[in-house]
Design a protein around this motif. Structure first.
Motif, PDB file in Angstrom:
ATOM      1  N   CYS A 268       0.838  -1.200   0.000  1.00 18.28           N
ATOM      2  CA  CYS A 268       0.000   0.000   0.000  1.00 18.28           C
ATOM      3  C   CYS A 268       0.868   1.244   0.000  1.00 18.28           C
ATOM      4  O   CYS A 268       2.024   1.220   0.429  1.00 18.28           O
ATOM      5  CB  CYS A 268      -0.896   0.040   1.247  1.00 18.28           C
ATOM      6  N   ALA A 269       0.267   2.329  -0.461  1.00 12.92           N
ATOM      7  CA  ALA A 269       0.909   3.628  -0.306  1.00 12.92           C
ATOM      8  C   ALA A 269       0.973   3.960   1.186  1.00 12.92           C
ATOM      9  O   ALA A 269       0.165   3.496   1.975  1.00 12.92           O
ATOM     10  CB  ALA A 269       0.130   4.695  -1.054  1.00 12.92           C
ATOM     11  N   ASN A 270       1.930   4.754   1.543  1.00  9.90           N
ATOM     12  CA  ASN A 270       2.109   5.136   2.953  1.00  9.90           C
ATOM     13  C   ASN A 270       2.207   6.658   3.043  1.00  9.90           C
ATOM     14  O   ASN A 270       3.170   7.241   2.599  1.00  9.90           O
ATOM     15  CB  ASN A 270       3.364   4.492   3.514  1.00  9.90           C
ATOM     16  N   PRO A 271       1.175   7.321   3.625  1.00 10.68           N
ATOM     17  CA  PRO A 271      -0.024   6.718   4.222  1.00 10.68           C
ATOM     18  C   PRO A 271      -1.062   6.397   3.151  1.00 10.68           C
ATOM     19  O   PRO A 271      -1.094   7.011   2.090  1.00 10.68           O
ATOM     20  CB  PRO A 271      -0.531   7.814   5.142  1.00 10.68           C
ATOM     21  N   LEU A 272      -1.921   5.416   3.456  1.00 13.31           N
ATOM     22  CA  LEU A 272      -2.995   5.035   2.566  1.00 13.31           C
ATOM     23  C   LEU A 272      -4.259   5.780   2.925  1.00 13.31           C
ATOM     24  O   LEU A 272      -4.695   5.760   4.085  1.00 13.31           O
ATOM     25  CB  LEU A 272      -3.261   3.516   2.658  1.00 13.31           C
ATOM     26  N   THR A 273      -4.858   6.457   1.951  1.00 13.24           N
ATOM     27  CA  THR A 273      -6.166   7.071   2.179  1.00 13.24           C
ATOM     28  C   THR A 273      -7.238   6.006   1.945  1.00 13.24           C
ATOM     29  O   THR A 273      -7.127   5.188   1.047  1.00 13.24           O
ATOM     30  CB  THR A 273      -6.395   8.234   1.220  1.00 13.24           C
ATOM     31  N   GLY A 274      -8.265   6.005   2.755  1.00 11.62           N
ATOM     32  CA  GLY A 274      -9.343   5.052   2.604  1.00 11.62           C
ATOM     33  C   GLY A 274      -9.172   3.834   3.481  1.00 11.62           C
ATOM     34  O   GLY A 274      -8.302   3.795   4.369  1.00 11.62           O
ATOM     35  N   TYR A 275     -10.004   2.822   3.251  1.00 11.11           N
ATOM     36  CA  TYR A 275     -10.061   1.637   4.117  1.00 11.11           C
ATOM     37  C   TYR A 275      -9.837   0.382   3.289  1.00 11.11           C
ATOM     38  O   TYR A 275     -10.476   0.158   2.268  1.00 11.11           O
ATOM     39  CB  TYR A 275     -11.430   1.562   4.803  1.00 11.11           C
ATOM     40  N   LEU A 276      -8.907  -0.444   3.748  1.00  8.06           N
ATOM     41  CA  LEU A 276      -8.592  -1.697   3.097  1.00  8.06           C
ATOM     42  C   LEU A 276      -8.827  -2.839   4.077  1.00  8.06           C
ATOM     43  O   LEU A 276      -8.253  -2.853   5.176  1.00  8.06           O
ATOM     44  CB  LEU A 276      -7.127  -1.722   2.622  1.00  8.06           C
ATOM     45  N   GLY A 277      -9.698  -3.793   3.677  1.00  8.82           N
ATOM     46  CA  GLY A 277      -9.955  -4.951   4.505  1.00  8.82           C
ATOM     47  C   GLY A 277      -9.521  -6.210   3.807  1.00  8.82           C
ATOM     48  O   GLY A 277      -9.951  -6.485   2.692  1.00  8.82           O
TER      49      GLY A 277
END
Length: 277
Positions: A268-277
């Protein structure tokens, strides 16, 4: 050897102008196309009932010469409500597996290029992309359904962006079957290829999505992206599942292998915008 572009387009135009749409049955055979074919509103092209990799000459297909060195063109331009089912696509002038890089072509199948030109309810099924440079571009086409797709596009398998209503991808596999790991072309795909490139799609439901041998299996990148994927299988891919930005992404069940030392299955990008499940 006969260029069938004009005949195919004339059949599409006749069905569209006569009844405002309908189904065109394309007889078994290999059809040469040399320029963009516009699949008009509410017209569906239907070819063979079976499309296979073993002997593609036995199925219904197109020998495509359209879009050489023209990346933003389409061999088949899909209008609203248009569809294609039961075809294979072969580029006779594309490179073989021993070349170091492929010839750039436009997309085999594409939709709109503008946010003001919506192409709703596109349907694509039972399609086999033998050696497309880039296979399917879905832009501004809400409620598309794409299912039972197979092949080895070199650069990009499916690109989806600005599709603002729920859409479906089902039973899709992009695999480097055309090459082996020692081939120059395989190295190019493994260094540059992206199987699924998903951007602004407001509700994408994916089922049984597979990729093998690419640089990136799934690339997700838009702040307004919502995805639910059920059964993701990515192997021998440098970045199997990579998220740059999203609204809400859920992946349920799957198998991710990078084949690269020190590279995770999910990045993931750091920081990641949004929600990953």
């Amino acid at each position: 050897s006969t260029d069938d572009t004009a005949a195919i387009q004339a059949a599409i135009d006749a069905v569209h102008s006569g009844d405002g749409g309908g189904t065109i049955i394309v007889p078994h055979g290999q059809y040469k196309v040399s320029s963009t074919i516009t699949v008009r509103d509410y017209v569906r092209l239907v070819g063979g009932s079976a499309v296979g990799a073993g002997d593609y000459s036995r199925s219904c297909g197109f020998r495509v010469y359209t879009g050489r060195s023209a990346a933003n063109t389409y061999a088949f331009d899909m209008k609203e409500g248009a569809g294609m089912a039961g075809f294979h696509f072969w580029y006779p002038e594309q490179v073989t597996n021993i070349q170091t890089s492929p010839v750039v072509y436009g997309w085999t199948i594409g939709t709109s290029t503008a946010t003001t030109d919506e192409r709703d309810s596109i349907y694509l099924a039972d399609l086999f992309f033998l050696n497309s440079y880039a296979a399917i571009r879905l832009y501004n086409c809400p409620r598309f359904i794409v299912e039972r797709i197979y092949g080895q596009p070199f650069s990009t398998g499916i690109y989806a962006d600005y599709c603002l209503s729920p859409c479906t991808l089902r039973d899709i596999r992009f695999d480097t079957f055309y090459t082996v790991s020692t081939d120059n072309l395989y190295v190019w795909i493994h260094t540059n290829g992206r199987a699924f490139d998903i951007r602004q799609v407001r509700g994408l439901f994916g089922y049984n999505l597979q990729a093998n041998g690419y640089k990136e299996g799934f690339y997700l990148n838009h702040a307004n992206l919502r995805v639910d994927a059920f059964g993701v299988d990515v192997q021998a891919t440098t970045y199997p599942f990579h998220v740059e930005a999203c609204d809400d992404v859920g992946a349920h069940g799957g198998y991710l292998t990078s084949g690269e030392t020190g590279v995770a299955g999910i990045t993931c990008a750091n920081p990641l915008t949004g929600y990953l499940g």
